[in-house]
Scaffold this active site. Structure first.
Site, PDB file in Angstrom:
ATOM      1  N   HIS A   1       0.487  -1.014   0.170  1.00 49.19           N
ATOM      2  CA  HIS A   1       0.328   0.343   0.486  1.00 49.19           C
ATOM      3  C   HIS A   1       1.389   0.948   0.227  1.00 49.19           C
ATOM      4  O   HIS A   1       1.371   1.701   1.081  1.00 49.19           O
ATOM      5  CB  HIS A   1      -0.457  -0.231   0.786  1.00 49.19           C
TER       6      HIS A   1
ATOM      7  N   LEU B   1       1.803   6.826  -4.851  1.00 44.73           N
ATOM      8  CA  LEU B   1       3.044   7.437  -5.591  1.00 44.73           C
ATOM      9  C   LEU B   1       2.875   8.488  -6.221  1.00 44.73           C
ATOM     10  O   LEU B   1       3.552   9.268  -6.700  1.00 44.73           O
ATOM     11  CB  LEU B   1       4.091   6.392  -6.400  1.00 44.73           C
TER      12      LEU B   1
ATOM     13  N   ASN C   1      -4.902   6.406  -5.869  1.00 42.41           N
ATOM     14  CA  ASN C   1      -5.701   7.532  -6.667  1.00 42.41           C
ATOM     15  C   ASN C   1      -4.863   8.528  -7.579  1.00 42.41           C
ATOM     16  O   ASN C   1      -4.712   9.952  -6.191  1.00 42.41           O
ATOM     17  CB  ASN C   1      -5.918   8.127  -4.619  1.00 42.41           C
TER      18      ASN C   1
ATOM     19  N   HIS D   1     -10.643   0.135   1.283  1.00 45.00           N
ATOM     20  CA  HIS D   1     -10.724   1.130   2.218  1.00 45.00           C
ATOM     21  C   HIS D   1     -11.470   1.421   3.085  1.00 45.00           C
ATOM     22  O   HIS D   1     -12.870   1.871   2.557  1.00 45.00           O
ATOM     23  CB  HIS D   1     -10.194   2.796   1.211  1.00 45.00           C
TER      24      HIS D   1
ATOM     25  N   ASN E   1      -5.368   9.591   7.966  1.00 39.05           N
ATOM     26  CA  ASN E   1      -7.195   8.737   7.403  1.00 39.05           C
ATOM     27  C   ASN E   1      -6.747   7.118   7.555  1.00 39.05           C
ATOM     28  O   ASN E   1      -6.109   6.164   6.361  1.00 39.05           O
ATOM     29  CB  ASN E   1      -8.112   8.930   6.066  1.00 39.05           C
TER      30      ASN E   1
ATOM     31  N   ASP F   1       0.837   2.718   4.145  1.00 45.19           N
ATOM     32  CA  ASP F   1       0.274   3.242   3.543  1.00 45.19           C
ATOM     33  C   ASP F   1       0.643   4.763   3.369  1.00 45.19           C
ATOM     34  O   ASP F   1       0.542   6.059   3.202  1.00 45.19           O
ATOM     35  CB  ASP F   1      -1.273   3.856   4.639  1.00 45.19           C
TER      36      ASP F   1
ATOM     37  N   HIS G   1       2.459  14.998   1.475  1.00 49.37           N
ATOM     38  CA  HIS G   1       2.303  15.881   0.857  1.00 49.37           C
ATOM     39  C   HIS G   1       3.247  16.614   0.566  1.00 49.37           C
ATOM     40  O   HIS G   1       3.980  16.565   1.675  1.00 49.37           O
ATOM     41  CB  HIS G   1       1.060  15.394   1.910  1.00 49.37           C
TER      42      HIS G   1
ATOM     43  N   GLY H   1      -2.633  11.663   6.314  1.00 47.34           N
ATOM     44  CA  GLY H   1      -1.763  10.959   5.949  1.00 47.34           C
ATOM     45  C   GLY H   1      -0.080  10.906   5.930  1.00 47.34           C
ATOM     46  O   GLY H   1       0.202  12.648   6.642  1.00 47.34           O
TER      47      GLY H   1
END
Ligand code: DOR
Ligand code: ZN
Length: 428
Positions: free
Chosen positions: A61, A64, A95, A180, A279, A306, A310, A325
């Protein structure tokens, strides 16, 4: 390149022990494992004295971000970060913009991976177009391609019909539905765990129900359809009980937990603010203890990061507006080692299994996840005696967003070898 790794302690999962052996690598594969291997000069000799050697870690998970969010991370920077974390194979979440929801978009992603990844990346295709929840992708067509499974990660799959169809599709194709799990009707804005943290910030909280309602719903569907359901980043105590019961009933449900959910409680969010926003949200001590028990009892199949890089500006916003995140690839092993193995909750062999062997088995990855002759020369060399302070400024990832900033962690990845090439080497 030809490599000879001398004097390392290799993990032997079959016999549940470490063995002192040399490893000879020629090309992409492990050629020989033996005591005192001697070679000609054209081999690079690596001194692994006092180092533990795991099969290269497999992360089920990671985000990228490419294509679409290259200011947060690229396939190059993300895989460099993963290599530093000891990973040799990662599954990329969909995503992105566009998401891998068609053959065309998937092929574009695969060619980007081919061009710039420094380790193996296998994409997770999306369940719906643009992870928008409206139009189901062509499951049959995409299942024939080089993908791990289907997920709308970042978003839950609300449509029962789509969950049903994706699970049915997984029976023959072995491409699981990866969820998710979040029932968004349980809250309005979200942001943090419901309870003392949401009260502290006077924001809407996410209750445990949001996760376990959705997990229960999907398991109920799985009971009807059969197939393989894999649940991402499990974080609440109730979820673990539900998954444990489903496993006991013989259902093919698997799950992962992140390094942050097994180590941190919601208290960190009051201390560190949006830098600790993620999350699913960090939860209570009781939830964390249940996760650890879930690992010990075998309900949890693997540790997955995960990794969610950011830009720092998006984490400096008010708690209800900031991004969810953590940039987690580079600290994953050390966090898990410090919080699980050092306090003797599990042993090092089990941690290596959770980060390599189990993901290889759950997702049918061949010739990885075990140190064995003729398997891929994917190896992670670790110094357990190294203690270091987490400094996000030293991260290779573009994402400097970590809740572990300044924390002292134990156990360091010293070298990562992927397909017989050194893709990461610790300098000091
Ligand atoms: O914290 C998270 N960040 N959780 C998710 O599910 C998505 C991820 C992201 O993409 O940033
Ligand atoms: Zn997610």
């Amino acid at each position: 390149m030809k490599l000879l790794i001398k004097g390392g302690k290799l993990v032997d999962f079959e016999n549940n022990c470490f063995i002192l052996r040399d490893i000879l690598i020629d090309g992409k594969f492990i050629k020989k494992i033996d005591r005192n291997i001697r070679v000609q000069e054209d081999f690079k000799v690596i001194d692994a004295n006092n180092l533990y050697i795991s099969p290269g870690f497999i992360d089920a998970h990671v985000h990228l971000r490419e294509p679409g969010f290259e200011h947060k991370e690229t396939i190059y920077s993300g895989t460099k970060a993963c290599a530093k974390g000891g990973f040799t194979h990662v599954f990329s979440m969909p995503n992105t913009k566009p998401s891998p929801d068609s053959i065309e978009n998937l092929n574009d992603l695969l060619s980007r991976i081919n061009e710039s990844a420094v380790i193996k990346v296998t994409p997770v295709a999306s369940v719906t177009e643009g992870i928008g929840g409206e139009e189901l992708v062509d499951l049959k067509k995409l299942s024939k391609e080089n993908i791990i499974g289907f997920s709308d990660d970042g978003n839950p799959v609300n449509s029962i019909d789509y969950v049903y169809k994706t699970l049915l599709n997984s029976i023959k194709t072995k491409k699981p539905l990866i969820t998710h799990s979040e029932d968004r009707s349980c809250f309005k804005v979200g942001a943090v765990n419901r309870g003392k943290v949401s009260e502290y910030y006077s924001v809407d909280g996410i209750p445990n129900e949001a996760e376990f309602n959705m997990i229960q719903r999907d398991i109920d569907i799985l009971e009807e359809t059969g197939g393989h359901l894999h649940i991402c980043h499990v974080s609440s105590k109730e979820s673990i009980d539900i998954i444990r019961n489903a496993k006991l009933r013989g259902l093919n449900v698997t799950c992962e937990v992140t390094p942050h959910h097994l180590s941190l409680t919601e208290d960190v969010v009051m201390e560190k603010g949006a830098m600790a926003k993620v999350n699913p949200p960090l939860k209570t001590r009781v939830d964390v203890d249940r996760i650890i028990k879930g690992i010990q009892e075998g309900t949890i199949d693997m540790i997955a990061t995960d990794h969610a890089p950011h830009e720092i500006e998006s984490k400096k916003l008010p708690i209800d507006k900031a991004s969810y995140g953590f940039s987690g690839a580079e600290t994953a092993f050390s966090v898990a080692y410090t919080y699980l193995v050092k306090p003797r909750k599990i042993n090092l062999i089990e941690l290596f299994r959770l980060m390599s062997y189990y993901p290889s088995k759950v997702f049918n990855v061949e010739k990885e996840g075990t140190i064995k002759e003729s398997y891929f020369a994917n190896l992670t060399l670790i110094n357990l005696r190294r203690e270091y302070e987490v400094k996000s400024s030293e991260f290779v990832s573009k994402g400097k967003n970590t809740p572990f900033e300044g924390e002292k962690l134990n156990g360091k990845v010293m070298m990562t070898i992927y397909n017989g090439e050194i893709v990461y080497e610790e300098e000091n």
